[in-house]
Design a protein around this motif. Structure first.
Motif, PDB file in Angstrom:
ATOM      1  N   CYS A 184       0.855  -1.184   0.000  1.00 42.11           N
ATOM      2  CA  CYS A 184       0.000   0.000   0.000  1.00 42.11           C
ATOM      3  C   CYS A 184       0.894   1.239   0.000  1.00 42.11           C
ATOM      4  O   CYS A 184       1.858   1.307   0.757  1.00 42.11           O
ATOM      5  CB  CYS A 184      -0.894  -0.020   1.232  1.00 42.11           C
ATOM      6  SG  CYS A 184      -1.995   1.395   1.324  1.00 42.11           S
TER       7      CYS A 184
ATOM      8  N   CYS B 205      -0.630   3.063   6.557  1.00 40.71           N
ATOM      9  CA  CYS B 205      -1.465   1.854   6.439  1.00 40.71           C
ATOM     10  C   CYS B 205      -0.839   0.686   7.196  1.00 40.71           C
ATOM     11  O   CYS B 205       0.368   0.465   7.137  1.00 40.71           O
ATOM     12  CB  CYS B 205      -1.626   1.491   4.964  1.00 40.71           C
ATOM     13  SG  CYS B 205      -2.503  -0.048   4.705  1.00 40.71           S
TER      14      CYS B 205
ATOM     15  N   CYS C  17      -6.809  -0.936  -1.585  1.00 41.00           N
ATOM     16  CA  CYS C  17      -6.041  -1.636  -0.538  1.00 41.00           C
ATOM     17  C   CYS C  17      -6.998  -2.468   0.304  1.00 41.00           C
ATOM     18  O   CYS C  17      -8.034  -1.975   0.747  1.00 41.00           O
ATOM     19  CB  CYS C  17      -5.290  -0.629   0.329  1.00 41.00           C
ATOM     20  SG  CYS C  17      -4.492  -1.398   1.756  1.00 41.00           S
TER      21      CYS C  17
ATOM     22  N   CYS D 187      -6.560  -0.913   4.428  1.00 42.78           N
ATOM     23  CA  CYS D 187      -7.084   0.389   4.846  1.00 42.78           C
ATOM     24  C   CYS D 187      -8.242   0.851   3.962  1.00 42.78           C
ATOM     25  O   CYS D 187      -8.918   1.820   4.286  1.00 42.78           O
ATOM     26  CB  CYS D 187      -5.971   1.433   4.865  1.00 42.78           C
ATOM     27  SG  CYS D 187      -5.339   1.867   3.241  1.00 42.78           S
TER      28      CYS D 187
HETATM   29 ZN   LIG Z   1      -3.599   0.501   2.748  1.00 41.81          ZN
END
Ligand SMILES: [Zn+2]
Length: 343
Positions: A8, A13, A43, A46
């Protein structure tokens, strides 16, 4: 080529460092500057969205090619101000790009050294180039440069301060006094810089390989080489720096490399208005030049297709500026593509 996000892109994150990285493909969008289709992702941790562009050097750039043109200029003796005039952009833009390109080129070079740790063989030459930041007499700077002799591959450069020169004129004395009042005495960092340089060499050499070193007769080179390499110091040829610096001189490759640096890096040109103001920026500029010298430019004009990195055996084809300046975080991007995880 299909793009696989390595992780990510958001540093906050919690997926950072967790393997395998969970993500979903989330369509594509058309990039405004050139109309290319860019894939989007989501992602799995998150829930934030990003695209392949988020990882690129040119993320949010209106003129993505500017960096490529600037790479050519900065390795061809053009000063930063002149580059801004030629490219039709502001000096701030050149300044920002210069810093970023310095960091990326340094990472690019470090990755190649890291991957080939313990595999770099040859005879090595070390010398120091002298320059300055802002003031030639009050703020001299030393630049240790380490190369492999046969391939002309530059392993390391850095910039370290040196104490003010012996006899100062009134203006230099004034500058020295102001500097001392502000920052304390300016001490020489030459020994530490050479030490770091030799330690780096120690790391990239194979464990059992004795070091073959060639330098001039500066006594610190001998003592530091003995200190760092101890039993593995194979040979240390020490050539007088008074000897004519022509092709027959043992130190021709390193002398030639330093001459190329003075010819290619605007701020190292003697008696120039473009001289460095801060040695950190000189390091950035040298990192850009080292990437150009090792991975882009041929060793000589007679063999333009063979770069020093190819001759050293760590790459099989020349790189170009586009490849070197492709990613925002080259260290993250080099591993092979990971399989797309389902969730
Ligand atoms: Zn993320």
């Amino acid at each position: 080529m299909k793009f696989y996000p390595p992780s990510c892109p958001y540093s906050a994150c919690s997926s950072q460092g967790a393997a395998p990285f969970q993500y979903q493909r989330k369509g594509r969008y058309r990039r405004k500057c050139d109309g290319r289709l860019i894939p989007r992702f989501l992602c799995g941790v998150c829930g934030r969205q990003f695209s392949s562009q988020t990882f690129r050097f040119t993320f949010r750039y209106r003129r993505p090619n500017l960096r490529l043109q600037l790479f050519q200029l900065l390795t061809a003796k053009v000063t930063m101000r002149q580059a801004a005039r030629i490219l039709g952009c502001s000096r701030d833009t050149v300044d920002r790009l210069h810093r970023k390109m310095g960091r990326i080129c340094r990472e690019y070079h470090q990755i190649h050294l890291q991957v080939n740790r313990g595999r770099v063989v040859g005879t090595f030459q070390l010398d120091e180039l002298e320059t300055f930041e802002t003031h030639r007499l009050a703020r001299p700077v030393t630049v240790p440069v380490l190369i492999e002799r046969r391939s002309y591959f530059v392993l390391h450069t850095e910039a370290a301060p040196m104490g003010p020169r012996g006899r100062l004129n009134p203006a230099a004395q004034k500058r020295k006094d102001t500097d001392e009042a502000l920052y304390g005495k300016r001490r020489s960092g030459s020994r530490q810089a050479v030490k770091r340089t030799l330690k780096l060499l120690r790391e990239v050499l194979p464990e059992d390989q004795p070091l073959n070193l060639q330098t001039d007769r500066k006594s610190t080179y001998r003592s530091l080489a003995r200190e760092i390499f101890q039993g593995c110091l194979g040979s240390h040829v020490r050539e007088s720096s008074r000897r004519r610096r022509d092709y027959r001189n043992v130190l021709f490759p390193i002398n030639h490399t330093l001459a190329m640096m003075r010819d290619g890096i605007s701020r190292l040109v003697r008696r120039s208005w473009g001289a460095s103001k801060q040695r950190e920026r000189l390091e950035d500029h040298m990192a850009i030049w080292v990437a150009y010298r090792n991975y882009v430019r041929g060793i000589t004009v007679v063999a333009p297709q063979t770069t020093p990195a190819m001759s050293l055996g760590i790459m099989d084809k020349p790189a170009d500026a586009c490849e070197i300046l492709a990613w925002r975080w080259p260290k993250q991007m080099t591993p092979r593509p990971a399989k797309q995880a389902r969730f």
